[in-house]
Design a protein around this motif. Structure first.
Motif, PDB file in Angstrom:
ATOM      1  N   TYR A 142       0.913  -1.121   0.106  1.00  0.00           N
ATOM      2  CA  TYR A 142       0.092   0.128  -0.031  1.00  0.00           C
ATOM      3  C   TYR A 142       0.889   1.191   0.117  1.00  0.00           C
ATOM      4  CZ  TYR A 142      -4.751   1.771   0.768  1.00  0.00           C
ATOM      5  OH  TYR A 142      -5.722   2.714   0.483  1.00  0.00           O
ATOM      6  N   THR A 143       0.773   2.161  -1.054  1.00  0.00           N
ATOM      7  CA  THR A 143       1.639   3.140  -1.173  1.00  0.00           C
ATOM      8  C   THR A 143       1.083   4.782  -0.716  1.00  0.00           C
ATOM      9  OG1 THR A 143       0.855   3.258  -3.429  1.00  0.00           O
ATOM     10  CG2 THR A 143       2.792   2.209  -2.970  1.00  0.00           C
ATOM     11  N   ASP A 144      -0.037   4.578   0.091  1.00  0.00           N
ATOM     12  CA  ASP A 144      -0.585   5.894   0.385  1.00  0.00           C
ATOM     13  C   ASP A 144      -0.048   5.879   1.874  1.00  0.00           C
ATOM     14  OD1 ASP A 144      -2.189   7.726   1.621  1.00  0.00           O
ATOM     15  OD2 ASP A 144      -4.255   6.851   1.314  1.00  0.00           O
ATOM     16  N   VAL A 145       0.905   6.661   2.201  1.00  0.00           N
ATOM     17  CA  VAL A 145       1.824   6.657   3.536  1.00  0.00           C
ATOM     18  C   VAL A 145       0.836   7.538   4.377  1.00  0.00           C
ATOM     19  CG1 VAL A 145       3.876   6.452   2.227  1.00  0.00           C
ATOM     20  CG2 VAL A 145       2.778   8.866   2.670  1.00  0.00           C
ATOM     21  N   GLU A 146      -0.014   8.425   4.132  1.00  0.00           N
ATOM     22  CA  GLU A 146      -0.983   9.135   4.871  1.00  0.00           C
ATOM     23  C   GLU A 146      -1.952   8.330   5.660  1.00  0.00           C
ATOM     24  OE1 GLU A 146      -0.992  12.430   5.915  1.00  0.00           O
ATOM     25  OE2 GLU A 146       1.115  12.504   4.883  1.00  0.00           O
ATOM     26  N   ALA A 147      -2.332   7.109   4.930  1.00  0.00           N
ATOM     27  CA  ALA A 147      -3.456   6.146   5.634  1.00  0.00           C
ATOM     28  C   ALA A 147      -3.028   5.641   6.789  1.00  0.00           C
ATOM     29  CB  ALA A 147      -3.619   5.051   4.450  1.00  0.00           C
ATOM     30  N   PHE A 148      -1.885   5.378   7.336  1.00  0.00           N
ATOM     31  CA  PHE A 148      -1.431   4.273   8.090  1.00  0.00           C
ATOM     32  C   PHE A 148      -0.897   4.843   9.332  1.00  0.00           C
ATOM     33  CE2 PHE A 148      -1.591   0.510   5.367  1.00  0.00           C
ATOM     34  CZ  PHE A 148      -2.918   0.489   5.130  1.00  0.00           C
ATOM     35  N   LYS A 149      -0.821   6.371   9.385  1.00  0.00           N
ATOM     36  CA  LYS A 149       0.282   7.114  10.400  1.00  0.00           C
ATOM     37  C   LYS A 149      -0.515   6.522  11.593  1.00  0.00           C
ATOM     38  CE  LYS A 149       1.862  11.229   7.980  1.00  0.00           C
ATOM     39  NZ  LYS A 149       2.025  12.429   7.987  1.00  0.00           N
ATOM     40  N   LYS A 150       0.801   6.401  12.591  1.00  0.00           N
ATOM     41  CA  LYS A 150       0.508   6.006  14.027  1.00  0.00           C
ATOM     42  C   LYS A 150      -0.542   6.817  14.699  1.00  0.00           C
ATOM     43  CE  LYS A 150       5.152   3.426  14.332  1.00  0.00           C
ATOM     44  NZ  LYS A 150       6.316   3.374  14.962  1.00  0.00           N
ATOM     45  N   ARG A 151      -1.173   6.246  15.809  1.00  0.00           N
ATOM     46  CA  ARG A 151      -1.848   6.957  16.852  1.00  0.00           C
ATOM     47  C   ARG A 151      -1.758   6.317  18.069  1.00  0.00           C
ATOM     48  NH1 ARG A 151      -7.390   7.786  14.923  1.00  0.00           N
ATOM     49  NH2 ARG A 151      -8.032   7.822  17.164  1.00  0.00           N
ATOM     50  N   ALA A 152      -1.726   7.209  19.272  1.00  0.00           N
ATOM     51  CA  ALA A 152      -1.417   6.593  20.402  1.00  0.00           C
ATOM     52  C   ALA A 152      -2.217   5.732  20.955  1.00  0.00           C
ATOM     53  CB  ALA A 152      -1.107   7.871  21.411  1.00  0.00           C
ATOM     54  N   ASP A 153      -3.556   5.732  20.501  1.00  0.00           N
ATOM     55  CA  ASP A 153      -4.690   5.029  21.365  1.00  0.00           C
ATOM     56  C   ASP A 153      -4.707   3.540  20.584  1.00  0.00           C
ATOM     57  OD1 ASP A 153      -5.702   6.384  19.046  1.00  0.00           O
ATOM     58  OD2 ASP A 153      -7.446   6.313  19.660  1.00  0.00           O
ATOM     59  N   LEU A 154      -3.976   3.333  19.536  1.00  0.00           N
ATOM     60  CA  LEU A 154      -4.023   1.991  18.985  1.00  0.00           C
ATOM     61  C   LEU A 154      -2.490   1.368  18.822  1.00  0.00           C
ATOM     62  CD1 LEU A 154      -6.465   3.144  15.830  1.00  0.00           C
ATOM     63  CD2 LEU A 154      -7.050   1.983  17.891  1.00  0.00           C
ATOM     64  N   THR A 155      -2.566   0.552  19.686  1.00  0.00           N
ATOM     65  CA  THR A 155      -1.219  -0.089  19.860  1.00  0.00           C
ATOM     66  C   THR A 155      -1.147  -1.585  19.842  1.00  0.00           C
ATOM     67  OG1 THR A 155      -1.733  -0.190  22.344  1.00  0.00           O
ATOM     68  CG2 THR A 155      -0.508   1.713  21.282  1.00  0.00           C
ATOM     69  N   ASP A 156      -2.315  -2.135  19.819  1.00  0.00           N
ATOM     70  CA  ASP A 156      -2.316  -3.733  19.786  1.00  0.00           C
ATOM     71  C   ASP A 156      -1.939  -4.201  18.489  1.00  0.00           C
ATOM     72  OD1 ASP A 156      -4.050  -6.270  18.947  1.00  0.00           O
ATOM     73  OD2 ASP A 156      -3.262  -6.403  20.992  1.00  0.00           O
ATOM     74  N   PRO A 157      -0.848  -4.895  18.160  1.00  0.00           N
ATOM     75  CA  PRO A 157      -0.471  -5.283  16.831  1.00  0.00           C
ATOM     76  C   PRO A 157      -1.363  -5.984  16.100  1.00  0.00           C
ATOM     77  CG  PRO A 157       1.274  -5.835  18.631  1.00  0.00           C
ATOM     78  CD  PRO A 157       0.141  -5.609  19.204  1.00  0.00           C
ATOM     79  N   THR A 158      -2.109  -6.867  16.512  1.00  0.00           N
ATOM     80  CA  THR A 158      -3.142  -7.741  15.680  1.00  0.00           C
ATOM     81  C   THR A 158      -4.137  -6.814  15.432  1.00  0.00           C
ATOM     82  OG1 THR A 158      -2.531  -9.919  17.112  1.00  0.00           O
ATOM     83  CG2 THR A 158      -4.775  -9.705  16.056  1.00  0.00           C
ATOM     84  N   GLU A 159      -4.751  -6.172  16.315  1.00  0.00           N
ATOM     85  CA  GLU A 159      -5.979  -4.925  16.054  1.00  0.00           C
ATOM     86  C   GLU A 159      -5.409  -4.185  15.054  1.00  0.00           C
ATOM     87  OE1 GLU A 159      -8.648  -1.804  18.152  1.00  0.00           O
ATOM     88  OE2 GLU A 159      -6.749  -2.145  19.144  1.00  0.00           O
TER      89      GLU A 159
END
Length: 405
Positions: free
Chosen positions: A346-363
């Motif tokens: 997936y080449t849309d780099v903006e789509a997957f930027k990290k956020r502090a409230d979502l940390t579970d790798p499986t989720e």
């Protein structure tokens, strides 16, 4: 022929468009809810749920027009002299609404705003909204985003601090980025402390396709793959192509016939926000991605964009007559005939930027895969009259072809 479709987008969500009896009843119900809560303490929220094409935007257009007519012309109305705004966090859709405003005496272009713009005006105490109508509320930011000059934690929460009533349209299957990650459960948790009502629209208005094909799209975008239906609707054209260039030529012919027909694609091809052109190449097919549209005309209504490839960022919420979709490298069929989603492609780099409230790798893996599937859902439901498909992955392409009888 394209001139025949000028302003086609505005006509499909214009408050002049006739409503069904159920839609008209819904507008009156929301008006009553809004009037009732204008004089109560604290904000109230009305949430309108519905998949793409279920008529959410036309309901909002009628609703907001009636509110503004009452606010500006009816001194005995509960809405008299209220300050109200229509918000949408999508620049192409905002252009359509502002064009509509120019055609109606009691709608002003300034009534239609991006959420961040209004939030920043609220912070400066220059606006004091009573009623907010929010289209595409699933695009509201749910974390700070300095690129968009939003420094709060959640745009809806920020808007609730001032407005008396908020009406939102929401579809969790159209959530496309981590920074605007929403689910119905998250929305309901946020509005739970306030007086609120919900309503779900289910009838498909945009696509002239059969219910079977709409269900197939919904299943496909939840990784439930099964044969394409043979009954796609008497007035709907579904085709699967083995050659992307042949699909492009078919879309160009449709555009010459009826206008508003475009090629779009998922991510997975070179794309960088650097102002330059980046191309999608599939065999003899070779076209650039959509360019940033600085005009007041929606992307799909610009004649030259027949020679570009649209993305979710130019097409979401927008009706096309025929849409040709390239399912890019992130989507394939594995050896067990299961739909596979490849996050690394997936080449849309903006789509997957990290956020502090979502940390579970499986989720996180599940969420990211669903964001890609949501983008496919958005693209597949753009076409009113027809859907043309080409898959980069040969195995997926052949699977679709063999079953498109």
């Amino acid at each position: 022929m394209l001139s025949q479709t000028t302003n086609a987008a505005t006509q499909k969500i214009s408050p002049d468009l006739p409503l069904t009896a159920k839609q008209a009843q819904l507008v009156q119900h929301i008006l009553a809810f809004t009037a009732r809560h204008l004089t109560t303490a604290g904000p109230a929220v009305f949430a309108l749920y519905g998949d793409a094409g279920t008529g959410k935007s036309v309901v909002l257009a009628h609703l907001f027009n009636q509110i503004q007519v009452a606010a500006r012309t009816q001194d005995a109305s509960p809405f008299a002299h209220t300050e109200n705004y229509f918000l949408v966090n999508h620049p192409e859709i905002l252009k359509v609404y502002r064009e509509i405003a120019g055609e109606h005496p009691h709608l002003l272009k300034k009534d239609f705003q991006r959420p961040t713009s209004l939030i920043n005006q609220m912070a400066k105490d220059t606006v004091h909204p009573d009623v907010l109508v929010i289209d595409e509320a699933h695009l509201l930011l749910s974390q700070a985003d300095h690129y968009n000059n939003f420094y709060g934690d959640n745009q809806l929460q920020s808007l609730l601090t001032t407005a008396k009533v908020i009406i939102v349209v929401f579809d969790e299957t159209q959530v496309l980025r981590m920074k605007s990650f929403w689910t119905e459960a998250r929305l309901e948790k946020l509005i739970a402390p306030y007086p609120h009502e919900t309503y779900r629209l289910t009838h498909q208005f945009r696509m002239q396709a059969s219910d079977k094909l709409v269900r197939w799209i919904n299943d496909f975008t939840h990784q439930h793959l099964h044969p394409l239906p043979t009954d796609v609707g008497a007035n709907y054209d579904l085709r699967v192509f083995d050659d992307a260039e042949q699909m492009r030529q078919a879309v160009v012919r449709r555009n010459q016939e009826v206008g508003l027909s475009r090629i779009v694609s998922t991510s997975g091809y070179p794309s960088t926000l650097d102002g330059g052109k980046h191309y999608i190449t599939e065999g003899e097919f070779h076209l650039p991605w959509d360019q940033y549209n600085y005009t007041s005309t929606p992307w799909a209504e610009l004649p030259q964009t027949i020679n570009e490839v649209g993305s979710i960022y130019t097409c979401q919420g927008f009706d096309l007559n025929y849409v040709g979709i390239i399912l890019g490298p992130p989507v394939s069929l594995d050896e067990h005939d299961h739909l596979a989603i490849h996050l690394d492609r997936y080449t849309d780099v903006e789509a997957f930027k990290k956020r502090a409230d979502l940390t579970d790798p499986t989720e996180l893996v599940h969420i990211k895969q669903q964001l890609i599937l949501n983008s496919i859902n958005v693209l597949m439901k753009r076409g009113v009259k027809g859907l043309y498909l080409y898959a980069h992955d040969a195995r997926l392409r052949h699977y679709l072809q063999q079953r498109a009888l």
